[in-house]
Design a protein around this motif. Structure first.
Motif: not given
Length: 268
Positions: A69-94
């Motif tokens: 939703y946020l990417a579709d709204a035009g946001v192009q910068q994200f700060v993700d607090i508490g990444t966690g161990i990667p498990s695809s799809p991750n936030l950046h992939e979406v």
């Protein structure tokens, strides 16, 4: 006395004898990047609420919807607090599926998490991904980190995602206010956070985490709404996770199948 070579890496205490929230999560979700202390804590909480894994899966699905939703709204910068161990799809992939040029900074305080993140998380050529080791309970350290300012332009809107993390902070209100303060108008706060309102088993869950050395604080709906003070709360407001903008055709879980609220707000 012989000199110690300058290029020898400094030993790091990963404290694997103590449970860590990201590694407990990893074990419950079927991952392998965890240790005996993490597995012991996970076993205790699952005994008290076997549905916890269902709630965690719903949380991940909600994060995907929020990021999209946020990417579709035009946001192009994200700060993700508490990444966690990667498990695809991750936030950046979406996010980069909609906005290939997007920039994402992942933040975690666990070196094991960051080691895996650096090894496994690769973004698009047009965008950028960076990683910061920082404790969210010390927002001044995070906000002052050179990597954050190198990757994120704080004069342009930023999406701050705090997914299933604020339960580990006693003063969640103060933390959110500190992190939102330097962000410009048009920025967003996206949150998922545990509550006892939906699943009474969460009370025992919180006690088990706390007794294992991971203090957990549950929030009521009113407390979650206060986190968005000064922000424009987006529809549908603070709701059980499966009810936050489900995709067409989705059959949301019953409210009692999860123990978390979800909400997104925009800084005017």
């Amino acid at each position: 006395m012989q000199d110690v070579p300058q290029n020898r890496p400094t030993p790091v205490d990963l404290q694997t004898h103590r449970p860590h929230s990201a590694r407990v999560y990893d074990y419950i979700m079927g991952g392998k990047d965890n240790f005996a202390a993490d597995r012991e804590t996970a076993s205790k909480v699952l005994t008290n609420w076997p549905g916890l894994r269902t709630s965690m899966l719903a949380n991940r699905a909600c994060m995907h919807r929020m990021a999209r939703y946020l990417a579709d709204a035009g946001v192009q910068q994200f700060v993700d607090i508490g990444t966690g161990i990667p498990s695809s799809p991750n936030l950046h992939e979406v996010v980069q599926e909609s906005a290939p040029e997007a920039r994402i900074v992942y933040v975690d305080n666990d070196l094991i998490v960051l080691t895996h993140a650096r090894a496994l998380l690769a973004g698009t050529p047009e965008g950028r991904i960076a990683y910061i080791q920082a404790d969210m309970r010390s927002p001044e350290a995070l906000l002052g980190d050179p990597t954050l300012h190198e990757v994120i332009d704080l004069t342009r809107p930023v999406a701050l995602t705090v997914i299933a993390m604020l339960q580990f902070v006693e003063d969640a209100q103060g933390l959110v206010e500190a992190l939102i303060a330097p962000l410009p108008a048009g920025s967003y706060l996206a949150v998922t956070i545990p509550t006892a309102d939906l699943a009474p088993e969460s009370e025992q869950l919180a006690r088990e985490y706390t007794s294992s050395g991971i203090p957990m604080y549950l929030r009521t709906r009113a407390e979650v709404e206060r986190l968005f003070t000064g922000l424009d709360l987006l529809d549908p407001g603070v709701v059980p996770m499966p009810r936050w903008r489900p995709a067409p055709g989705d059959r949301p879980l019953p409210d009692t199948a999860t123990n978390m609220y979800a909400a997104v707000g925009r800084k005017p």
